[in-house]
Design an enzyme around this catalytic site. Structure first.
Site, mmCIF file in Angstrom:
data_model
loop_
_atom_site.group_PDB
_atom_site.id
_atom_site.type_symbol
_atom_site.label_atom_id
_atom_site.label_comp_id
_atom_site.label_asym_id
_atom_site.label_seq_id
_atom_site.Cartn_x
_atom_site.Cartn_y
_atom_site.Cartn_z
ATOM 1 N N LYS A 15 -8.922 -1.595 -0.858
ATOM 2 C CA LYS A 15 -7.801 -2.571 -1.841
ATOM 3 C C LYS A 15 -7.185 -1.625 -2.907
ATOM 4 C CE LYS A 15 -8.099 -6.105 -5.315
ATOM 5 N NZ LYS A 15 -8.781 -7.028 -5.906
HETATM 6 C C1 5RP Z 1 -10.644 -5.915 -10.246
HETATM 7 C C2 5RP Z 1 -10.075 -6.884 -8.861
HETATM 8 C C3 5RP Z 1 -9.504 -8.143 -8.900
HETATM 9 O O1 5RP Z 1 -9.907 -8.709 -7.845
HETATM 10 C C4 5RP Z 1 -7.941 -7.420 -8.633
HETATM 11 O O2 5RP Z 1 -7.427 -6.706 -9.507
HETATM 12 C C5 5RP Z 1 -7.123 -8.773 -7.831
HETATM 13 O O3 5RP Z 1 -6.840 -9.682 -8.527
HETATM 14 P P1 5RP Z 1 -5.111 -9.490 -9.349
HETATM 15 O O4 5RP Z 1 -4.249 -9.744 -8.114
HETATM 16 O O5 5RP Z 1 -5.241 -10.409 -10.360
HETATM 17 O O6 5RP Z 1 -4.935 -7.830 -9.596
HETATM 18 O O7 5RP Z 1 -10.599 -6.257 -7.773
HETATM 19 O O8 5RP Z 1 -11.090 -4.963 -10.058
#
Ligand code: 5RP
Length: 260
Positions: A173
């Site tokens: 991610k």
């Molecule tokens: C923090 C994360 C969050 O889940 C991520 O940032 C996703 O959420 P958003 O779309 O609000 O940024 O992994 O480290």
């Protein structure tokens, strides 16, 4: 790939489309009661029918999510710092593999902080987690956390994503950036994007569209869904882009028709 690992991945990333809409509500693990997640169970309940996976901590899972839900759980298993610290990179593993199994996790999520003061520890944690996941057939989602001092460009994010995949993560991610196709092309496992801070709905739809057009497998989106005034229509609109191949303009029309 082992059957159990593949089966769990198929639950998260739809095999027919090779796409995924993951709902992230794990923010409280370092931010505390984030806007929109003061009562996570109430926030999440109407959204679950539209998500392919739910990313959260074991605390919210145990205290707020009905065990009858059918959505695969992506369990955050790293943490140990809070927003009160300047340096958020000093994370450790916070959940045992036994507890992840007990909670029927479809995947385990861990942040890595490439280029930070704790780069080595977070990458070692990832490698150790991948070993444990491999042992029990549970995939690992590596989150490329970006410190304040890092630039969110294709060179940096490409480096972080590639290292995470090389160390064994099954999904990575990261953030969308200019030249995002280079990030995806350099990463041998599926890449999903975070939504980041809340922006206008129209812009968030464009972000999702650009990401999948540039090769992302989907989104792991939080604030741009649950902080929207129209969270259910918003996740439906994001889903129409990621899973149904709609453009951001078409998804925006869909969303507007439900905004009232
Ligand atoms: C923090 C994360 C969050 O889940 C991520 O940032 C996703 O959420 P958003 O779309 O609000 O940024 O992994 O480290």
């Amino acid at each position: 790939m082992d059957w159990g690992m593949q089966n769990r991945l198929n639950g998260i990333i739809t095999p027919n489309t090779n796409r995924c809409v993951m709902l992230a509500v794990d923010h409280g693990y370092f931010q505390g009661p984030t806007t929109g997640l003061e009562r996570p169970a109430e926030t999440v309940a109407p959204l679950l029918d539209h998500a392919d996976a739910l990313m959260l901590t074991r605390g919210v899972l145990r205290n707020g999510i009905d065990p009858g839900v059918r959505v695969p759980i992506v369990l955050r298993v790293s943490g140990g710092t809070s927003v009160l610290q300047d340096d958020l990179s000093n994370e450790d593993l916070t959940v045992s593999i036994e507890d992840a199994i007990r909670l029927n996790a479809a995947a385990m999520a861990i942040s890595v902080f490439v280029g930070s003061s704790h780069e080595k520890e977070t990458l070692s944690n990832l490698a150790r987690l991948c070993d444990e996941g491999q042992e029990y057939g549970i995939p690992v989602l590596a989150v490329t956390a970006v410190g304040k001092e890092m630039v969110r460009d294709a060179r940096y994010l490409g480096l972080a994503c590639r290292i995470a995949a090389e160390l064994g993560a099954q999904i990575v991610k990261t953030y969308y950036c200019d030249g995002f196709e280079k990030v995806v092309n350099g990463c041998p496992v599926p890449v999903v994007i975070a939504g980041g801070k809340k922006i206008e709905e129209r812009e968030a739809l464009k972000l999702a569209y650009n990401a999948v057009s540039d090769g992302a497998t989907g989104v792991d989106m939080g604030r741009n869904i649950f902080q929207s005034k129209w969270p259910v229509p918003m996740i439906q609109a994001v889903r129409s882009i990621v899973q149904d191949g709609r453009t951001d303009a078409e998804a925006w029309d869909l969303l507007q028709s439900q905004m009232g």
